[in-house]
Design a protein around this motif. Structure first.
Motif, PDB file in Angstrom:
ATOM      1  N   UNK A 454       0.772  -1.083   0.035  1.00  0.00           N
ATOM      2  CA  UNK A 454      -0.107  -0.059   0.114  1.00  0.00           C
ATOM      3  C   UNK A 454       0.892   1.226  -0.076  1.00  0.00           C
ATOM      4  N   UNK A 455       0.818   2.054  -0.746  1.00  0.00           N
ATOM      5  CA  UNK A 455       1.369   3.458  -0.913  1.00  0.00           C
ATOM      6  C   UNK A 455       0.671   4.637  -0.582  1.00  0.00           C
ATOM      7  N   UNK A 456      -0.501   4.922  -0.932  1.00  0.00           N
ATOM      8  CA  UNK A 456      -1.220   6.008  -0.507  1.00  0.00           C
ATOM      9  C   UNK A 456      -2.580   5.683   0.040  1.00  0.00           C
ATOM     10  N   UNK A 457      -3.199   6.369   1.099  1.00  0.00           N
ATOM     11  CA  UNK A 457      -4.497   6.100   1.279  1.00  0.00           C
ATOM     12  C   UNK A 457      -5.692   6.807   0.304  1.00  0.00           C
ATOM     13  N   UNK A 458      -5.199   7.668  -0.465  1.00  0.00           N
ATOM     14  CA  UNK A 458      -6.091   8.517  -1.316  1.00  0.00           C
ATOM     15  C   UNK A 458      -5.321   9.379  -2.365  1.00  0.00           C
ATOM     16  N   UNK A 459      -5.844   9.116  -3.686  1.00  0.00           N
ATOM     17  CA  UNK A 459      -5.443  10.041  -4.704  1.00  0.00           C
ATOM     18  C   UNK A 459      -6.409  10.223  -5.693  1.00  0.00           C
ATOM     19  N   UNK A 460      -6.385  11.125  -6.691  1.00  0.00           N
ATOM     20  CA  UNK A 460      -7.407  11.361  -7.710  1.00  0.00           C
ATOM     21  C   UNK A 460      -6.780  12.150  -8.931  1.00  0.00           C
ATOM     22  N   UNK A 461      -7.451  11.718  -9.870  1.00  0.00           N
ATOM     23  CA  UNK A 461      -7.076  12.262 -11.310  1.00  0.00           C
ATOM     24  C   UNK A 461      -8.393  11.830 -12.408  1.00  0.00           C
ATOM     25  N   UNK A 462      -7.718  11.586 -13.530  1.00  0.00           N
ATOM     26  CA  UNK A 462      -8.697  11.073 -14.621  1.00  0.00           C
ATOM     27  C   UNK A 462      -8.641   9.692 -14.846  1.00  0.00           C
ATOM     28  N   UNK A 463      -9.634   9.000 -15.394  1.00  0.00           N
ATOM     29  CA  UNK A 463      -9.582   7.447 -15.363  1.00  0.00           C
ATOM     30  C   UNK A 463      -8.077   7.103 -16.151  1.00  0.00           C
ATOM     31  N   UNK A 464      -7.593   7.648 -16.784  1.00  0.00           N
ATOM     32  CA  UNK A 464      -6.361   7.371 -17.413  1.00  0.00           C
ATOM     33  C   UNK A 464      -5.180   7.582 -16.455  1.00  0.00           C
ATOM     34  N   UNK A 465      -5.222   8.553 -15.822  1.00  0.00           N
ATOM     35  CA  UNK A 465      -4.242   8.929 -14.620  1.00  0.00           C
ATOM     36  C   UNK A 465      -4.058   7.798 -13.803  1.00  0.00           C
ATOM     37  N   UNK A 466      -5.227   7.302 -13.485  1.00  0.00           N
ATOM     38  CA  UNK A 466      -5.276   6.428 -12.254  1.00  0.00           C
ATOM     39  C   UNK A 466      -5.421   5.082 -12.996  1.00  0.00           C
ATOM     40  N   UNK A 467      -6.313   4.232 -13.712  1.00  0.00           N
ATOM     41  CA  UNK A 467      -6.669   3.051 -14.138  1.00  0.00           C
ATOM     42  C   UNK A 467      -5.900   2.632 -15.467  1.00  0.00           C
ATOM     43  N   UNK A 468      -5.481   3.737 -16.169  1.00  0.00           N
ATOM     44  CA  UNK A 468      -4.651   3.438 -17.262  1.00  0.00           C
ATOM     45  C   UNK A 468      -5.389   3.351 -18.818  1.00  0.00           C
ATOM     46  N   UNK A 469      -6.614   3.686 -18.492  1.00  0.00           N
ATOM     47  CA  UNK A 469      -7.223   3.473 -19.820  1.00  0.00           C
ATOM     48  C   UNK A 469      -8.731   4.626 -19.834  1.00  0.00           C
ATOM     49  N   UNK A 470      -9.502   4.527 -20.886  1.00  0.00           N
ATOM     50  CA  UNK A 470     -10.706   5.318 -20.789  1.00  0.00           C
ATOM     51  C   UNK A 470     -11.819   4.507 -21.553  1.00  0.00           C
ATOM     52  N   UNK A 471     -13.088   4.970 -21.459  1.00  0.00           N
ATOM     53  CA  UNK A 471     -14.261   4.183 -21.907  1.00  0.00           C
ATOM     54  C   UNK A 471     -15.200   5.097 -22.525  1.00  0.00           C
ATOM     55  N   UNK A 472     -16.061   4.537 -23.240  1.00  0.00           N
ATOM     56  CA  UNK A 472     -17.427   5.337 -23.747  1.00  0.00           C
ATOM     57  C   UNK A 472     -18.495   4.526 -23.205  1.00  0.00           C
ATOM     58  N   UNK A 473     -19.618   5.311 -23.038  1.00  0.00           N
ATOM     59  CA  UNK A 473     -21.000   4.669 -22.401  1.00  0.00           C
ATOM     60  C   UNK A 473     -20.970   4.597 -20.664  1.00  0.00           C
ATOM     61  N   UNK A 474     -20.152   5.105 -19.933  1.00  0.00           N
ATOM     62  CA  UNK A 474     -20.070   5.328 -18.618  1.00  0.00           C
ATOM     63  C   UNK A 474     -21.179   5.958 -17.863  1.00  0.00           C
ATOM     64  N   UNK A 475     -21.585   5.558 -17.045  1.00  0.00           N
ATOM     65  CA  UNK A 475     -22.970   6.130 -16.147  1.00  0.00           C
ATOM     66  C   UNK A 475     -22.551   7.490 -15.772  1.00  0.00           C
ATOM     67  N   UNK A 476     -21.175   7.594 -15.155  1.00  0.00           N
ATOM     68  CA  UNK A 476     -20.990   9.140 -14.745  1.00  0.00           C
ATOM     69  C   UNK A 476     -20.775   9.854 -15.956  1.00  0.00           C
ATOM     70  N   UNK A 477     -20.209   9.556 -17.154  1.00  0.00           N
ATOM     71  CA  UNK A 477     -19.891  10.378 -18.187  1.00  0.00           C
ATOM     72  C   UNK A 477     -21.293  10.972 -18.595  1.00  0.00           C
ATOM     73  N   UNK A 478     -22.212   9.997 -18.620  1.00  0.00           N
ATOM     74  CA  UNK A 478     -23.788  10.316 -19.247  1.00  0.00           C
ATOM     75  C   UNK A 478     -24.462  11.410 -18.057  1.00  0.00           C
ATOM     76  N   UNK A 479     -24.129  11.040 -16.573  1.00  0.00           N
ATOM     77  CA  UNK A 479     -24.876  12.009 -15.912  1.00  0.00           C
ATOM     78  C   UNK A 479     -24.110  13.364 -15.825  1.00  0.00           C
ATOM     79  N   UNK A 480     -22.759  13.446 -16.136  1.00  0.00           N
ATOM     80  CA  UNK A 480     -22.018  14.569 -16.372  1.00  0.00           C
ATOM     81  C   UNK A 480     -22.474  15.693 -17.547  1.00  0.00           C
ATOM     82  N   UNK A 481     -23.077  15.067 -18.478  1.00  0.00           N
ATOM     83  CA  UNK A 481     -23.411  15.840 -19.638  1.00  0.00           C
ATOM     84  C   UNK A 481     -24.490  17.082 -19.415  1.00  0.00           C
ATOM     85  N   UNK A 482     -24.526  18.085 -20.017  1.00  0.00           N
ATOM     86  CA  UNK A 482     -25.270  18.994 -19.883  1.00  0.00           C
ATOM     87  C   UNK A 482     -26.818  18.349 -20.091  1.00  0.00           C
TER      88      UNK A 482
END
Length: 948
Positions: A454-482
């Motif tokens: 274990x390195x850190x308790x908490x950090x934050x960034x984009x999906x790629x900053x953290x998990x190393x990839x990105x997606x289309x069709x995510x619930x959060x991305x839809x909810x964040x749209x205007x």
């Protein structure tokens, strides 16, 4: 005490003829089940529930029977291997029998600090004497023959859930085992049963009707019901509204809201575990945030019941006997939402307005969720709770920002939540004695990886900053749209916590920490939903201009298949034949198991989704017709869970070369592969022909970033100027500057001497210049100072899979406020680019040429995994007298219209890092206020900065 998991493994290793797994039993003739008093359905039901090889009814070695046993309990006890422990609830006629049972099986010295699994048995005395225990057939026989009078046993059932007695008739009205409907993690017997969640929440609704409202959203696809024989057995998707006076709908609609999605991936249980308990505390007044319920409403969405019910006896996937990531259609439930920008044709977007009829069988849960959530106004946050596997070095929790476009206030609503979560995580978990020791225990218990750290308790960034990839069709991305793009206009965030999966094992010593971490998140987002959060940009009274041009605009009127353009009449629409090929197959190791796909000259894309089986261990390769491996997936790099992989499993190849493509697997186990190929001669892909959705109208221009930002400037202006206005010297009034900073993001007019001359005059007058994206090409045209030494040949344009900046100087003013984990300047999907193609455009200056001209490199493109020719200055500054030229090689690209994007397009998708860099470049100090108090600032007004 050994864990339940190790005991199950011993049972599963038991070998004897006439024992059959679920899969093997489905192939037997019907008469194989005669003569034993157990039906085929019951046999399959219990085989599915236990995952063990069971004896046929006619040859069952055990003969433990009792009138109080349900059919399921009786068969589970007798047909499982000798050492297999069955989850049983027993009800007694008197406390004498209960005491005898307790003395035999309970563990008075059980200690959560030293024991991995829950105690073998627990008991209660009221309202009826009862016990819950993990018992083998021999142990139950001992109970009935030696421990108690068999007449004192009233009821025995097979029972899985958190509350040991939730299946008894008196629960939860008269449950005295615990003071709670949902027991504390330390007292829980197992993961929360989804049916237990619904029943308990419905009971709380009866007790607190003015504070809690359970609403049915829709239904899941549903698994085959092996008990009733129904082809599918859909389960309820439901939502819980928590607020004061919840039945006053007018008041409810006016309140600010936070939505917590708690189980979109069925194997990621911490959201539901935390959410159900938090709901109970909110409505009973045992949470600090109860006092906020006059002002806000908190909504809890239980969207994926199939992901839990797959482990239960009567509702199973014959190929998978545990929790499942997705729903019963075997689709990833977090890829099926109607997000703007690039759409992967391998997905099934749940857009209720025009979803094809077959989508209602495949993704009824997503369609219902979208339609239901759109009724809610004033949604401030949507928080989508997930879990992930571990790595060699890992952080406990990451918070991932959505792909969706956010304004300045939205950036700071997200930033404030991250800061508060991080502080509380350190205060509550970081200072907790024994936490790190429990993490080490869990690494060994869950994954047999004691060397991970274990390195850190908490950090934050984009999906790629953290998990190393990105997606289309995510619930959060839809909810964040205007809302005009069909979304909720919410600040959307995904918490990702480690220790997902782990089979069905329940480790209370570790799960208590998982609940603490997500309880902190839920509390913080509730508090910030009630708070007045604002943000400004202080430029020190200086004014900014940006070059606004229609050349950067992309609209639906440009598309060859549209019939109308926005605000006009006839458009260039016409019909073009399209051919779609879909295939799904299991790929085994070796030559015979590989898939071959033929690609034609007119093929526009090849989409491949890979789902490794739990036992898959090897490498998946996608090989082009020349024999080159163009995509590779090593299952070892996915972490220890199929949940939220630490690596990509979805591949998209545009304009693949003609010939035979091969998808093969080298290793052990098997992988499931889904392939979609689209052939079309048209310039733009028609979504109605391909997926059944009509093209939404849109008009997108990346310079809207600055138009939005202008609303938040404290003392100053951010104005858009046309090319003609720049050419006409509107930047200057005589020799005096009208503006302090000019932003150029496109290469329009770079060869126009009058335009270039006007920019040169502005720079020579001391104005700062910000060049982004194709605007970097202007650097080669300028004849000012040492910038004149940079030629057109020193600026290279190429594409990247992700626009990540490396070798960063985090002490430089351009990167003030940027943290170590942050690398990505903008996020591809919602502006039409793919996260698996090197199609994201950058305009990088050669590093040697830039430094020779006196430039300071703040960050570069290219890391060890990227080719040498995909490198150059990503971020830099160049001093020209009193002026500074800022180079940002890629952050505000025009939208890409090449791929499917039926739901529209965003103006931009600037990340939090990109937002910070742009604000720093134009000389602004970001200020964040909570309830009128300044709580944070980033950057410094240009007028107050010292010379670089």
């Amino acid at each position: 005490m050994a864990s339940r998991k190790s005991q199950d493994k011993r049972g599963e290793s038991y070998e004897e003829s006439d024992r059959y797994t679920y899969e093997e039993a489905t192939e037997l003739e019907p008469d194989a089940f005669t003569g034993g008093g157990v039906t085929r359905r019951t046999f399959l039901s219990v085989a599915a529930a236990t995952g063990a090889a069971l004896a046929l009814p006619s040859v069952v070695a055990g003969d433990v029977t009792h009138d109080s046993m349900t059919d399921e309990a009786q068969f589970a006890v007798n047909a499982t291997p000798e050492e297999y422990e069955v989850h049983l609830v027993l009800e007694f006629t008197d406390t004498t029998a209960l005491s005898a049972f307790e003395g035999e099986f309970c563990e008075p010295g059980w200690d959560i600090e030293t024991e991995s699994a829950p105690p073998k048995a627990v008991v209660r005395e009221e309202p009826t004497p009862a016990a819950h225990a993990y018992l083998t057939a021999q142990e139950l026989e001992t109970v009935l023959e030696d421990v108690v009078d068999s007449d004192s046993v009233e009821h025995i059932d097979h029972s899985i859930g958190a509350n040991p007695f939730w299946k008894l008739d008196d629960w939860p009205e008269d449950d005295t085992y615990s003071d709670r409907v949902f027991p504390a993690v330390e007292d829980a017997r197992d993961y929360m049963n989804n049916a237990e969640s619904y029943a308990g929440l419905s009971y709380l609704q009866e007790q607190y009707p003015d504070r809690l409202n359970v609403r049915e959203v829709g239904q899941s696809p549903g698994w085959e019901n092996v008990r009733t024989g129904d082809e599918t057995d859909p389960q309820d998707v439901f939502l819980v509204e928590v607020t004061n006076d919840v039945q006053d709908r007018e008041s409810f609609e006016a309140k600010e809201k936070a939505i917590y999605e708690v189980n979109i991936h069925g194997r990621e249980r911490a959201g539901e575990e935390t959410g159900t308990r938090y709901i109970e505390d909110l409505v009973t007044g045992n949470a600090d945030q109860t006092e906020l319920l006059d002002e806000i409403a908190i909504l809890f969405l239980f969207v994926n019941p199939d992901g839990y019910f797959s482990r239960l006896p009567e509702l199973v996937d014959p190929e998978y006997l545990e929790f499942t990531r997705g729903n019963a259609s075997s689709n990833d439930t977090n890829r099926q939402y109607p997000t703007i920008g690039w759409v992967d044709p391998n997905n099934y977007p749940g857009e209720p307005e025009d979803a094809p009829e077959e989508y209602y069988d495949i993704v009824p849960d997503a369609i219902a969720t979208v339609e239901f959530l759109r009724q809610y106004e004033n949604v401030r946050y949507l928080v989508d709770y997930h879990q992930m596997g571990t790595r060699e070095e890992f952080d406990f929790v990451w918070n991932l920002e959505a792909n969706a476009q956010r304004d300045h206030r939205g950036v700071h609503l997200l930033e404030e939540s991250n800061v508060r979560v991080g502080e509380r995580m350190e205060a509550e978990l970081g200072a907790l004695d024994g936490f790190e020791a429990d993490v080490e225990r869990a690494l060994e218990d869950w994954f047999d990886e004691p060397d991970q750290e274990l390195q850190n308790l908490f950090d934050y960034g984009t999906v790629d900053d953290t998990l190393g990839y990105n997606i289309s069709g995510g619930l959060l991305d839809w909810a964040g749209q205007p809302r005009e793009d069909g979304g909720l206009d919410a600040i959307a965030v995904v918490p990702e916590m480690v220790f997902a999966g782990g089979g069905e094992e329940w480790f209370p010593y570790m799960h208590r920490h998982l609940e603490t971490a997500y309880r902190i998140q839920m509390e913080v987002f509730a508090e910030l939903t009630a708070a007045d959060v604002d943000a400004t940009l202080d430029t020190g009274g200086q004014d900014v201009a940006y070059v606004a041009s229609d050349e950067l605009t992309r609209s639906s009127a440009d598309l060859t298949h549209t019939d109308e353009s926005p605000g006009h009449e006839a458009g260039p629409g016409h019909e073009t034949p399209v051919e779609i090929t879909r295939e799904q197959a299991d790929v085994l190791p070796g030559f015979d198991g590989r898939i071959e796909e033929v690609v034609h000259p007119q093929t526009r894309c090849l989409s491949v989704h890979v789902e490794p089986a739990d036992d898959a261990d090897g490498v998946v390769e996608i090989v082009n017709p020349d024999g080159d491996v163009v995509r590779k997936l090593d299952t070892d790099e996915l972490g220890h869970s199929e949940c939220c992989h630490s690596g990509n499993t979805e591949f998209y190849i545009s304009d693949p070369p003609e010939g035979t493509w091969v998808i093969k697997f080298d290793g052990d186990g098997e992988v499931t592969v889904e392939v979609v190929i689209i052939d079309s001669d048209d310039e733009h892909l028609d979504p109605e022909e391909i997926m059944g959705f009509y093209q939404r109208e849109y008009s997108a221009n990346p310079m809207e970033f600055f138009a939005e930002l202008d609303e938040f400037v404290e003392d100053g202006e951010i104005d858009g100027l046309t090319v003609d206005e720049v050419r006409s010297r509107d930047l200057l009034d005589g020799k005096d500057r009208q503006y302090d900073t000019l932003v150029v993001s496109g290469e329009m007019a770079c060869e126009d001497p009058s335009y270039v001359g006007a920019v040169e005059a502005f720079v020579e007058a001391g104005g700062d210049l910000v060049l982004t994206d194709a605007g970097v090409r202007l650097l080669a045209a300028l004849d000012v100072g040492d910038a004149a030494d940079i030629s057109e040949g020193d600026i290279d344009s190429f594409g990247l899979t992700f626009v990540n900046v490396y070798n960063r100087d985090l002490d430089h003013p351009l990167l003030e406020g940027v943290r170590d984990i942050q690398h990505e300047l903008w996020k591809a999907p919602q502006v039409g680019y793919t996260p698996d193609e090197d199609d994201q455009p950058v305009y990088a200056v050669d590093e040697e040429a830039f430094e020779a001209a006196g430039g300071t490199i703040v960050g570069t493109f290219g890391d060890d995994d990227e080719a040498e020719d995909l490198s150059g200055v990503g971020l830099g500054t160049l001093a020209i007298g009193d002026c500074t030229i800022y180079v940002i090689a890629s952050v505000l690209p025009p939208a890409n219209q090449e791929y499917l994007h039926q739901f529209g397009m965003a103006d931009h998708a600037v990340s939090t890092m990109g937002h910070t860099v742009l604000c720093n470049a134009i000389g602004g100090e970001q200020r964040r206020y909570v309830d009128g108090e300044l709580v944070a600032s980033v950057g410094e007004p240009r007028s107050e900065r010292s010379t670089d």
